[in-house]
Design an enzyme around this catalytic site. Structure first.
Site, mmCIF file in Angstrom:
data_model
loop_
_atom_site.group_PDB
_atom_site.id
_atom_site.type_symbol
_atom_site.label_atom_id
_atom_site.label_comp_id
_atom_site.label_asym_id
_atom_site.label_seq_id
_atom_site.Cartn_x
_atom_site.Cartn_y
_atom_site.Cartn_z
ATOM 1 N N CYS A 293 0.847 -1.201 0.000
ATOM 2 C CA CYS A 293 0.000 0.000 0.000
ATOM 3 C C CYS A 293 0.880 1.249 0.000
ATOM 4 O O CYS A 293 1.644 1.469 0.954
ATOM 5 C CB CYS A 293 -0.917 -0.019 1.223
ATOM 6 S SG CYS A 293 -1.890 1.483 1.444
ATOM 7 N N CYS B 282 0.180 3.549 3.003
ATOM 8 C CA CYS B 282 0.727 2.992 4.245
ATOM 9 C C CYS B 282 2.228 3.262 4.350
ATOM 10 O O CYS B 282 2.737 3.584 5.436
ATOM 11 C CB CYS B 282 0.460 1.492 4.303
ATOM 12 S SG CYS B 282 -1.293 1.042 4.250
#
Length: 289
Positions: free
Chosen positions: A56, A59
């Site tokens: 991600c 993230c």
């Protein structure tokens, strides 16, 4: 003498190195990695929990701010701990917390869960904890709480789906099966497992609610033939009795007709005379023209 002076220096170096190692270890362990086994540790105390995935981009962008948040919270003794969950390693936790987007941050206070939806910078997250702004956020309702029974079932389904996906990947990569071949195997397995579960369910129902036994008595063929013969004889006797009754009724009706004809001949004249008399009495004299 040189050795005497070197001993305290060595002790000082050991002391400072030990202090540095302890400090670094405390900073490293401040951000705890949660999994299926230790996630219940966040039910006590105050925590900030991040759900992330290695692939991600958002993230990865939050990683530096999250580490700084953990360091500052530990240094200031705010009483809040930080933790992180890798959803690729713990899919059951993502289902338990109903994580639909990454990264997702939860604030946990003594088993009360609230989702943090503010800015993802360090100052905002620290202010959320220090000024107790989490009290302005509605907690997750009880039926959606991660430690509830229904969310435990959801977590098990998430883990099952992840296991099935791993099997699908293994069949395609290790054994070289095409996609439709893997799906065919899953379809056959689903039908087979469904049949077994249905059989088990029927057995359980029979044990809980056993069927009532019928009171039917087995009859031999000889008894059945005898019963048919008795029924035939009874039917014949009934037909004979009906014929006798019909003959008696026919004889009685003939006698009645004969008696009725005799009486009608004898009384016909009288009735005729009487009728003529009545007609004579009823006639009026004609007027003269």
């Amino acid at each position: 003498m040189a050795r005497v002076h070197t001993v305290p220096q060595i002790l000082q170096i050991l002391f400072f190195s030990t202090f540095i190692i302890c400090s670094l270890s405390s900073l490293v362990s401040a951000n705890r990695e949660l999994n299926e086994d230790n996630w219940k540790d966040i039910l006590e105390g105050e925590w900030m929990v991040e759900f992330y995935a290695p692939w991600c981009p958002a993230c990865n962008a939050l990683a530096a701010a999250w580490k700084e948040l953990s360091t500052i919270a530990t240094r200031k003794n705010l009483g809040v701990k930080t933790a992180a969950v890798d959803v690729t390693q713990s899919p059951g936790l993502s289902g338990r917390f109903m994580v639909t987007a990454l990264p997702t941050i939860f604030h946990v206070k003594d088993g009360s869960f609230r989702q943090y939806k503010g800015p993802r910078d360090v100052e905002s997250m620290l202010s959320f904890v220090e000024t107790r702004r989490w009290q302005q956020t509605e907690p997750v309702p009880g039926w959606k709480a991660p430690d509830s029974l229904q969310m435990t079932l959801v977590a098990e389904f998430f883990k099952l789906s992840q296991a099935l996906r791993s099997v699908h990947t293994m069949l395609m990569e290790t054994y070289g099966l095409p996609t439709w071949g893997s799906y065919l195997i899953f379809a056959v397995a689903t039908i087979f497992i469904g049949a077994i579960l249905g059989l088990v369910l029927v057995c359980i129902i029979d044990l809980l609610y056993p069927p009532r036994r019928s009171d039917k008595v087995l009859v031999s063929q000889a008894q059945l033939d005898k019963a048919k013969e008795d029924a035939r004889k009874a039917e014949e006797e009934e037909l004979i009795n009906e014929d006798i009754v019909d003959d008696n009724e026919t004889a009685g009706s003939d006698a009645e007709k004969n008696s009725a004809s005799d009486s009608s001949e004898g009384g016909g004249a009288a009735a005729g005379s009487g009728g003529d008399a009545r007609e004579v009495r009823k006639r009026r004299p004609r007027k003269a023209d």
